[in-house]
Design a protein around this motif. Structure first.
Motif, short mmCIF file in Angstrom:
data_model
loop_
_atom_site.label_atom_id
_atom_site.label_comp_id
_atom_site.label_asym_id
_atom_site.label_seq_id
_atom_site.Cartn_x
_atom_site.Cartn_y
_atom_site.Cartn_z
N SER A 46 0.82 -1.21 0.00
CA SER A 46 0.00 0.00 0.00
C SER A 46 0.85 1.26 0.00
CB SER A 46 -0.94 -0.01 1.21
OG SER A 46 -1.69 1.18 1.27
N LEU A 47 1.92 1.27 0.81
CA LEU A 47 2.82 2.43 0.86
C LEU A 47 3.58 2.59 -0.45
CD1 LEU A 47 4.18 1.99 4.50
CD2 LEU A 47 2.52 3.68 3.71
N GLY A 66 1.76 4.46 -3.11
CA GLY A 66 1.55 5.89 -2.93
C GLY A 66 0.58 6.27 -1.83
N ALA A 67 0.05 5.31 -1.09
CA ALA A 67 -0.89 5.64 -0.01
C ALA A 67 -0.13 6.22 1.18
CB ALA A 67 -1.66 4.39 0.41
N THR A 68 -0.78 7.11 1.88
CA THR A 68 -0.20 7.68 3.10
C THR A 68 -0.30 6.68 4.24
OG1 THR A 68 -2.30 8.66 3.78
CG2 THR A 68 -0.87 9.99 2.35
N PRO A 69 0.50 6.84 5.31
CA PRO A 69 0.39 5.90 6.45
C PRO A 69 -1.02 5.85 7.04
CG PRO A 69 2.43 7.13 6.59
CD PRO A 69 1.65 7.74 5.44
N TRP A 70 -1.67 7.01 7.15
CA TRP A 70 -3.03 7.02 7.69
C TRP A 70 -4.00 6.30 6.76
CZ3 TRP A 70 -6.22 7.00 11.43
CH2 TRP A 70 -7.56 7.34 11.24
N HIS A 71 -3.87 6.53 5.45
CA HIS A 71 -4.74 5.86 4.49
C HIS A 71 -4.50 4.35 4.51
CE1 HIS A 71 -7.49 6.01 1.06
NE2 HIS A 71 -6.72 5.11 0.47
N THR A 72 -3.24 3.95 4.65
CA THR A 72 -2.92 2.53 4.74
C THR A 72 -3.53 1.89 5.98
OG1 THR A 72 -0.85 2.87 3.55
CG2 THR A 72 -1.03 0.87 4.89
#
Length: 276
Positions: A182-183, A186-192
């Motif tokens: 997920s990271l 391009g996902a952010t840590p919060w979005h992940t």
């Protein structure tokens, strides 16, 4: 050769029969244990419909008058509302803290992780009366007022180790490569966390939340020590009423609480099955 085959078949048959007998005995013992555990609960439920108003078995008749009296009892209803408010708040805060702690523990080295886990589990082995006395002295020293804040903090301390154990159990089968993927995409840590981590550990978080709710709702010893003037939860209200005489309304309260608890557990299980 034929004699050896017959002997082997007879030996296998004897082993199968012994295994079946052991299974039957184990099932009967398990049934007796469950009957011993749940029989008092069933007696309380049946006694809540007793016409004589006594906690006796078998009941003399059937009535719902004690439930009508429960709905008219303002003190019991007020105590029930307080207990529900404190339990829901405790469940939400405890599950959030347990999830954050579990995520932090996963990032530590195994040696420090084991040490901190053992430290977090200490409240489980501390007797309730010792924890209650210690919390009273600590709250007075740091200036926490006795009442809703002290009860809420005491319940969180009491329920946190159990919720943490369930969340960590959910993480034990978690594949960290999913977060890394997920990271990398391009996902952010919060979005992940919101879209990958939390849905996968949701059964553990939900189980910890329910367990924290149950522990808070039923807690008596800690609440007895840290409660303030004018704050009476449902366990304290029931205790005040059964010190000298068991009121039949208490049986109705117990039956109602059991029904609500079972409904919450069943709904939760259905949600978990649907999510899977």
């Amino acid at each position: 050769m034929r004699q050896q085959w017959v002997s082997s078949l007879a030996a296998k048959t004897r082993v199968r029969h012994r295994s079946s007998l052991a299974t039957v005995i184990l099932s009967l013992l398990t049934l007796l244990v469950y009957a011993y555990l749940f029989a008092p609960i069933l007696v309380v439920i049946i006694a809540s419909f007793n016409t004589t108003g006594l906690t006796s078995f078998p009941p003399a008749g059937f009535t719902v008058d004690w439930y009508r009296e429960l709905l008219r009892d303002r003190d019991l209803l007020a105590a029930l509302r307080r207990s529900l408010t404190i339990a829901v708040t405790t469940a939400l805060l405890t599950a959030s803290l347990a999830t954050a702690t579990a995520i932090g523990l996963r990032r530590l080295a195994p040696r420090w992780r084991r040490f901190l886990q053992a430290f977090f589990y200490l409240p489980i082995v501390v007797p309730g009366i010792v924890a209650g006395i210690a919390l009273v002295f600590w709250f007075k020293r740091v200036g926490v007022p006795l009442g809703y804040p002290s009860i809420l903090l005491a319940h969180i301390v009491h329920a946190f180790p159990y919720a943490l154990a369930l969340v960590l159990a959910a993480f034990s089968t978690f594949d960290t490569r999913l977060e890394e993927a997920s990271l990398d995409l391009g996902a952010t840590p919060w979005h992940t966390f919101r879209r990958v981590t939390l849905p996968l550990i949701a059964p553990g978080v939900l189980g910890g939340m329910l367990l924290a709710f149950t522990l808070s709702f039923d807690e008596f010893v800690l609440t007895f020590f840290v409660t303030g003037g004018g704050i009476t939860t449902l366990p304290l209200e029931i205790y005040n009423r059964i010190r000298f005489l068991i009121s039949p309304v208490v049986n109705a309260v117990a039956a109602f609480v059991l029904l609500v608890s079972m409904t919450i557990v069943l709904v939760t299980q259905l949600l978990v099955i649907r999510r899977r």
